[in-house]
Design a protein around this motif. Structure first.
Motif, PDB file in Angstrom:
ATOM      1  N   ALA A  40       0.812  -1.218   0.000  1.00 27.38           N
ATOM      2  CA  ALA A  40       0.000   0.000   0.000  1.00 27.38           C
ATOM      3  C   ALA A  40       0.844   1.266   0.000  1.00 27.38           C
ATOM      4  N   THR A  41       1.977   1.260   0.720  1.00 22.49           N
ATOM      5  CA  THR A  41       2.793   2.472   0.849  1.00 22.49           C
ATOM      6  C   THR A  41       3.850   2.600  -0.248  1.00 22.49           C
ATOM      7  N   ASP A  42       3.938   1.615  -1.106  1.00 24.10           N
ATOM      8  CA  ASP A  42       4.913   1.694  -2.198  1.00 24.10           C
ATOM      9  C   ASP A  42       4.453   2.712  -3.239  1.00 24.10           C
ATOM     10  N   ALA A  47      -1.863   3.909  -0.878  1.00 23.59           N
ATOM     11  CA  ALA A  47      -1.522   4.921   0.131  1.00 23.59           C
ATOM     12  C   ALA A  47      -0.018   5.164   0.085  1.00 23.59           C
ATOM     13  N   PRO A  48       0.495   5.701  -1.012  1.00 23.15           N
ATOM     14  CA  PRO A  48       1.951   5.831  -1.189  1.00 23.15           C
ATOM     15  C   PRO A  48       2.600   6.688  -0.104  1.00 23.15           C
ATOM     16  N   ASN A  53       7.469   3.196   3.794  1.00 27.78           N
ATOM     17  CA  ASN A  53       7.805   1.990   3.049  1.00 27.78           C
ATOM     18  C   ASN A  53       9.271   1.613   3.231  1.00 27.78           C
ATOM     19  N   SER A  54      10.144   2.603   3.182  1.00 30.72           N
ATOM     20  CA  SER A  54      11.580   2.346   3.319  1.00 30.72           C
ATOM     21  C   SER A  54      11.932   1.860   4.717  1.00 30.72           C
ATOM     22  N   ALA A 108       3.830 -12.668   1.453  1.00 33.14           N
ATOM     23  CA  ALA A 108       2.518 -12.065   1.236  1.00 33.14           C
ATOM     24  C   ALA A 108       2.624 -10.855   0.309  1.00 33.14           C
ATOM     25  N   GLU A 109       3.693 -10.076   0.466  1.00 36.30           N
ATOM     26  CA  GLU A 109       3.902  -8.904  -0.389  1.00 36.30           C
ATOM     27  C   GLU A 109       3.970  -9.309  -1.857  1.00 36.30           C
TER      28      GLU A 109
END
Length: 218
Positions: A40-42, A47-48, A53-54, A108-109
């Motif tokens: 989602a955060t990528d 939801a970037p 993410n990092s 899962a990712e």
């Protein structure tokens, strides 16, 4: 094999199943949300957030890079804090869960990233919010891969639980070391190996059947 050894084998099988089952469920409950957060955060996600993410990816990679036997020893203070002891079946569940969670999160990712972007965009066009997309699109579409990854995680946990027997965690690993190796009981070692093979094959068979039933592409 004597009745005493047979009783020890049965008890060890139960301890291995408890360690694997409990740590597997914990890794599923914690690892799947982590996998969802990574996707989602990528960039291009629902939801970037590159910073989140990092950081999240770095923490997961850090735990994954530590060999399990080292993690087992390093987490002894944490294990004592949580369960009150560092020896036994329940104590082993703590490092097993912590070791398996980032491993499953990455699996899962990968499954979540394979979801067709067109389905996500269609859900957005129909007014779906982030939680709706996760609940109605991402998880259902990636479910076969999520189950397959969980199966692989359980198989890995069986091997890790046997390794945990080296520090008194109980289970089949402890039985093989104390009796099969240290006391040269060849029959015990053979029995443990056979049981481990049966457990792994059984879990893999069940996982494969579930995947085939859930995968609408088959």
């Amino acid at each position: 094999m004597s009745p005493v050894m047979l009783d020890l084998l049965v008890q060890s099988i139960w301890e291995t199943l408890v360690m694997t089952g409990a740590s597997g469920l914990i890794s599923l409950a914690a690892g799947l949300p982590l996998g969802l957060a990574l996707v989602a955060t990528d960039r291009g996600g629902i939801a970037p957030n590159p910073w989140v993410n990092s950081v999240l990816g770095a923490v997961i990679n850090a735990f994954r890079s530590v060999p399990f036997i080292i993690l087992l020893v390093a987490l002894i203070p944490v294990t004592r804090l949580i369960v009150g002891t560092s020896i036994g079946t329940w104590a082993a569940i703590v490092p097993l869960s912590i070791g398996a969670t980032p491993y499953y999160a990455r699996i899962a990712e990968v499954s979540l990233r394979e979801v067709d972007r067109g389905l996500i965009e269609a859900a957005r066009a129909m007014g779906g919010n982030r939680w709706t997309i996760i609940r109605e699109v991402l998880v259902p579409e990636a479910l076969p891969g999520i189950i397959a990854g969980f199966t692989v995680t359980l198989v890995t946990l069986i091997g890790a639980s046997a390794m945990a027997g080296a520090i008194g965690a109980g289970g089949l690993g402890d039985l093989a070391i104390r009796y099969g190796y240290q006391r040269f009981e060849t029959s015990i070692m053979i029995a443990v190996v056979i049981v481990l093979i049966v457990l792994v094959c059984g879990i893999q068979w069940v996982g494969d059947r579930l995947v085939k039933r859930l995968d609408h592409r088959i």
